[in-house]
Design a protein around this motif. Structure first.
Motif, PDB file in Angstrom:
ATOM      1  N   LYS A   1      -0.525  -4.007   3.612  1.00 16.06           N
ATOM      2  CA  LYS A   1      -1.121  -4.830   2.523  1.00 16.06           C
ATOM      3  C   LYS A   1      -0.055  -5.427   1.602  1.00 16.06           C
ATOM      4  CE  LYS A   1      -5.449  -2.185   2.337  1.00 16.06           C
ATOM      5  NZ  LYS A   1      -6.601  -3.024   2.439  1.00 16.06           N
TER       6      LYS A   1
ATOM      7  N   MET B   1       0.829  -1.207   0.000  1.00 18.27           N
ATOM      8  CA  MET B   1       0.000   0.000   0.000  1.00 18.27           C
ATOM      9  C   MET B   1       0.865   1.260   0.000  1.00 18.27           C
ATOM     10  SD  MET B   1      -3.212   0.836   0.052  1.00 18.27           S
ATOM     11  CE  MET B   1      -4.004   2.456   0.152  1.00 18.27           C
ATOM     12  N   PHE B   2       0.613   2.149  -0.940  1.00 17.93           N
ATOM     13  CA  PHE B   2       1.259   3.465  -0.908  1.00 17.93           C
ATOM     14  C   PHE B   2       0.328   4.481  -1.541  1.00 17.93           C
ATOM     15  CE2 PHE B   2       2.607   4.011  -5.358  1.00 17.93           C
ATOM     16  CZ  PHE B   2       2.528   2.706  -5.838  1.00 17.93           C
ATOM     17  N   GLY B   3       0.626   5.759  -1.308  1.00 15.03           N
ATOM     18  CA  GLY B   3      -0.261   6.804  -1.815  1.00 15.03           C
ATOM     19  C   GLY B   3       0.434   7.750  -2.756  1.00 15.03           C
ATOM     20  N   CYS B   4       0.850   8.924  -2.230  1.00 16.09           N
ATOM     21  CA  CYS B   4       1.312  10.014  -3.091  1.00 16.09           C
ATOM     22  C   CYS B   4       2.730   9.818  -3.601  1.00 16.09           C
ATOM     23  CB  CYS B   4       1.222  11.324  -2.335  1.00 16.09           C
ATOM     24  SG  CYS B   4       2.437  11.507  -0.995  1.00 16.09           S
TER      25      CYS B   4
ATOM     26  N   ASP C   1       6.793  22.585   6.245  1.00 21.10           N
ATOM     27  CA  ASP C   1       7.268  21.270   6.690  1.00 21.10           C
ATOM     28  C   ASP C   1       6.236  20.188   6.426  1.00 21.10           C
ATOM     29  OD1 ASP C   1       5.326  21.822   8.558  1.00 21.10           O
ATOM     30  OD2 ASP C   1       6.552  21.356  10.300  1.00 21.10           O
TER      31      ASP C   1
ATOM     32  N   VAL D   1      -6.191   8.596   0.494  1.00 20.70           N
ATOM     33  CA  VAL D   1      -4.909   9.283   0.287  1.00 20.70           C
ATOM     34  C   VAL D   1      -5.155  10.736  -0.117  1.00 20.70           C
ATOM     35  CG1 VAL D   1      -2.805   9.369  -1.101  1.00 20.70           C
ATOM     36  CG2 VAL D   1      -3.739   7.156  -0.388  1.00 20.70           C
TER      37      VAL D   1
ATOM     38  N   PHE E   1       0.153  13.139  -8.604  1.00 21.42           N
ATOM     39  CA  PHE E   1       0.654  13.829  -7.410  1.00 21.42           C
ATOM     40  C   PHE E   1       1.841  14.718  -7.771  1.00 21.42           C
ATOM     41  CE2 PHE E   1      -1.374  10.013  -5.714  1.00 21.42           C
ATOM     42  CZ  PHE E   1      -2.142  10.534  -4.679  1.00 21.42           C
TER      43      PHE E   1
ATOM     44  N   THR F   1       0.650   7.303   3.726  1.00 24.57           N
ATOM     45  CA  THR F   1       0.032   5.993   3.497  1.00 24.57           C
ATOM     46  C   THR F   1       1.046   4.846   3.541  1.00 24.57           C
ATOM     47  OG1 THR F   1      -1.535   7.130   2.063  1.00 24.57           O
ATOM     48  CG2 THR F   1      -1.499   4.734   1.897  1.00 24.57           C
TER      49      THR F   1
ATOM     50  N   GLY G   1       4.056  13.129   1.409  1.00 24.46           N
ATOM     51  CA  GLY G   1       3.021  14.049   1.885  1.00 24.46           C
ATOM     52  C   GLY G   1       1.833  13.414   2.567  1.00 24.46           C
ATOM     53  N   CYS G   2       1.504  12.161   2.221  1.00 26.43           N
ATOM     54  CA  CYS G   2       0.228  11.598   2.693  1.00 26.43           C
ATOM     55  C   CYS G   2       0.373  10.586   3.815  1.00 26.43           C
ATOM     56  CB  CYS G   2      -0.544  10.973   1.529  1.00 26.43           C
ATOM     57  SG  CYS G   2       0.094   9.373   0.954  1.00 26.43           S
TER      58      CYS G   2
ATOM     59  N   LEU H   1       7.040  20.794   0.196  1.00 27.51           N
ATOM     60  CA  LEU H   1       8.139  20.397   1.097  1.00 27.51           C
ATOM     61  C   LEU H   1       9.482  20.921   0.608  1.00 27.51           C
ATOM     62  CD1 LEU H   1       7.041  16.670   1.758  1.00 27.51           C
ATOM     63  CD2 LEU H   1       6.790  18.620   3.309  1.00 27.51           C
TER      64      LEU H   1
ATOM     65  N   GLY I   1       5.270  11.014  -2.419  1.00 25.49           N
ATOM     66  CA  GLY I   1       6.022  12.260  -2.295  1.00 25.49           C
ATOM     67  C   GLY I   1       6.310  12.643  -0.849  1.00 25.49           C
TER      68      GLY I   1
ATOM     69  N   ARG J   1      12.655  13.566   2.732  1.00 26.62           N
ATOM     70  CA  ARG J   1      11.804  14.732   3.007  1.00 26.62           C
ATOM     71  C   ARG J   1      10.366  14.273   3.229  1.00 26.62           C
ATOM     72  NH1 ARG J   1      13.845  17.178  -0.969  1.00 26.62           N
ATOM     73  NH2 ARG J   1      15.382  18.644  -0.182  1.00 26.62           N
ATOM     74  N   CYS J   2       9.908  14.345   4.473  1.00 23.36           N
ATOM     75  CA  CYS J   2       8.572  13.849   4.825  1.00 23.36           C
ATOM     76  C   CYS J   2       7.766  14.953   5.500  1.00 23.36           C
ATOM     77  CB  CYS J   2       8.685  12.670   5.806  1.00 23.36           C
ATOM     78  SG  CYS J   2       9.661  11.310   5.156  1.00 23.36           S
ATOM     79  N   SER J   3       6.462  14.954   5.263  1.00 21.69           N
ATOM     80  CA  SER J   3       5.582  15.913   5.922  1.00 21.69           C
ATOM     81  C   SER J   3       5.571  15.666   7.421  1.00 21.69           C
ATOM     82  CB  SER J   3       4.158  15.766   5.366  1.00 21.69           C
ATOM     83  OG  SER J   3       3.233  16.344   6.261  1.00 21.69           O
ATOM     84  N   ALA J   4       5.805  16.742   8.192  1.00 24.23           N
ATOM     85  CA  ALA J   4       5.792  16.631   9.656  1.00 24.23           C
ATOM     86  C   ALA J   4       4.386  16.356  10.178  1.00 24.23           C
ATOM     87  CB  ALA J   4       6.341  17.925  10.271  1.00 24.23           C
ATOM     88  N   ALA J   5       3.378  16.543   9.312  1.00 19.80           N
ATOM     89  CA  ALA J   5       1.995  16.293   9.743  1.00 19.80           C
ATOM     90  C   ALA J   5       1.662  14.803   9.716  1.00 19.80           C
ATOM     91  CB  ALA J   5       1.026  17.052   8.841  1.00 19.80           C
TER      92      ALA J   5
ATOM     93  N   PRO K   1       5.468  16.555  -6.466  1.00 17.61           N
ATOM     94  CA  PRO K   1       6.573  15.883  -5.752  1.00 17.61           C
ATOM     95  C   PRO K   1       6.437  15.928  -4.230  1.00 17.61           C
ATOM     96  CG  PRO K   1       7.432  17.281  -7.503  1.00 17.61           C
ATOM     97  CD  PRO K   1       5.976  17.615  -7.364  1.00 17.61           C
ATOM     98  N   SER K   2       5.596  16.823  -3.679  1.00 19.50           N
ATOM     99  CA  SER K   2       5.357  16.840  -2.230  1.00 19.50           C
ATOM    100  C   SER K   2       4.164  15.975  -1.849  1.00 19.50           C
ATOM    101  CB  SER K   2       5.117  18.268  -1.741  1.00 19.50           C
ATOM    102  OG  SER K   2       6.326  18.999  -1.773  1.00 19.50           O
TER     103      SER K   2
END
Lengths: 108, 304
Positions: free
Chosen positions: A93, A33-36, B60, B302, B252, A43, A40-41, B16, A38, A57-61, B254-255
């Motif tokens: 998955k 299973m994966f999403g974006c 971020d 997603v 998508f 998943t 950002g998501c 990002l 990038g 580089r990963c979203s801190a959220a 790149p971020s």
């Protein structure tokens, strides 16, 4: 090349220094299973039980600092810096593609 | 009832890595750069007449900063200010923003920052204003002419949909309904097109996608080729939606923010007396992805 061991299935796959963990798993003939793809998501989040990675580089959220401390990482961004052991969960998955088995004459 | 919102005027999302993402937006998606001011880049499609319609701000995390709707006339901004007061909605007045005049800013029940404005610098599109040709040569990437719509998520979509209908006077073009008749998701419009905004279930403030117009079959397949040649992550398509009939590629940046090419040539036009089309929950497969007739794993799970 590093070796990634995927638990609990027990598969081992090769991972180059320039590819993401996700890319290595997909290239091995598995679906996961994966999403974006990038960072950002969130998943494609997985848990590392041994080895060293560069998170990328990963979203801190979606990948919190405390999660990183517990070994969580985003597989679409992370690169292996050593051999790795990853503990997959049901949410990942993971399964080897039937078509790939046929291609490899593993399961005719 | 007249319509008072001319278009979705601006979507601002987070990046990002602004250098990396700006290269993608200029050379793969093919937007025009208006300006880069510090951590924000202001962009637009080649056929858009105002200064910008899309902004990327380094952060971020990924996701939406705000969406802004442009009113038809300056008086419409006063009209909406009165409505916000009448409905007791808290709002801020933003006296000015980059190349833009006064705006009303508030938080919708979906958790999104929404702005209404009228004045923005009219810079023209990239064609001459006297005796222009039909399209400009020398564009890079997919090069969509303009921003079309955005789709966002809400924990209580019914409340958010009702807010946009009641306070801002959007109309429903299509809706997805549960067996008990509850509206689960809706497509909302003011300009005569299938939607300016859509709302589906999900986390507060969630950004599902922003869509750019790609309006012929040739352009759709060319867009898919360009995305694949640049190894962009395509989520779905080329395909078609049952809802709106529009053609689609979901992909998508790149971020990890989802974007869409949305096909004008198959999407219908709304008339002022058009009534909402209903889709039943059991038909969500063809409603969203008409050809595969099944929802995929990523559509509702997603987003940023």
């Amino acid at each position: 090349m590093y070796t990634i061991t995927l638990k609990p299935v027990g598969s081992t796959i090769a991972c180059g220094p320039e590819e993401s963990v996700l890319a290595a798993i997909l290239r091995s003939g598995a679906s996961v299973m994966f999403g974006c793809r990038g960072g950002g998501c969130g998943t494609c989040k997985m848990r590392l039980t041994s080895g060293q990675i560069a998170h990328g580089r990963c979203s801190a959220a979606v990948l919190l600092a405390e999660e990183k401390k517990c070994g969580r990482f985003l597989s679409c961004q992370a690169r292996a810096l050593s051999d790795l052991t990853i503990e997959l969960s049901a949410a990942n998955k993971y399964h080897v593609l039937r078509s790939w088995r046929r291609l490899s004459l593993l399961d005719c | 009832m007249p319509y008072r919102i001319s278009r979705l005027g601006l979507v601002e999302i987070r990046s990002l890595d602004l250098d990396r993402d700006l290269d993608y937006y200029l050379n793969v998606l093919g937007l025009q750069l208006t300006a880069r001011e510090g951590k924000t880049a202001y962009l637009k499609g080649w056929d858009e007449r105002h200064a910008y319609s899309f902004a990327l701000t380094e952060s971020d995390r990924a996701g939406m900063v705000r969406m802004a709707f442009r009113t038809v006339d300056p008086e419409d901004l006063d009209y909406y200010e009165k409505r916000l007061k009448d409905f007791g909605i808290k709002y801020d007045i933003i006296p000015e923003d980059y190349r833009r005049g006064r705006a009303l800013r508030f938080t919708a029940p979906s958790g999104h920052t929404v702005e209404l404005y009228n004045e923005m610098d009219y810079t023209g599109n990239v064609l001459p204003t006297v005796n222009p040709g039909p399209w400009p040569e020398g564009l890079r990437g997919i090069a969509p002419p303009r921003l079309d719509h955005t789709l966002v998520t809400a924990p209580e979509p019914g409340k958010a949909i009702e807010f946009f209908q009641t306070v801002l006077e959007f109309r429903l073009s299509e809706m997805l309904v549960a067996p008990d008749g509850t509206i689960i998701a809706a497509w909302l419009w003011q300009r005569p097109a299938p939607h300016d905004l859509a709302i589906v279930p999900g986390k507060p403030g969630g950004f599902h996608h922003a869509a750019f117009v790609v309006d012929s079959a040739d352009a759709l397949f060319r867009a898919a080729d360009i995305l694949a040649m640049h190894k962009a992550r395509i989520d779905y398509g080329p395909g078609r939606h049952g809802i709106t009939r529009g053609t689609t590629i979901y992909f998508f940046d790149p971020s990890g923010n989802r974007l869409e090419t949305f096909g004008g040539y198959t999407a219908y036009q709304m008339d002022p007396d058009s009534r909402a089309i209903r889709w039943t929950q059991d038909q969500i497969g063809p409603a969203v992805f008409y050809y595969s007739q099944e929802l995929n794993e990523t559509f509702l799970s997603v987003y940023t």
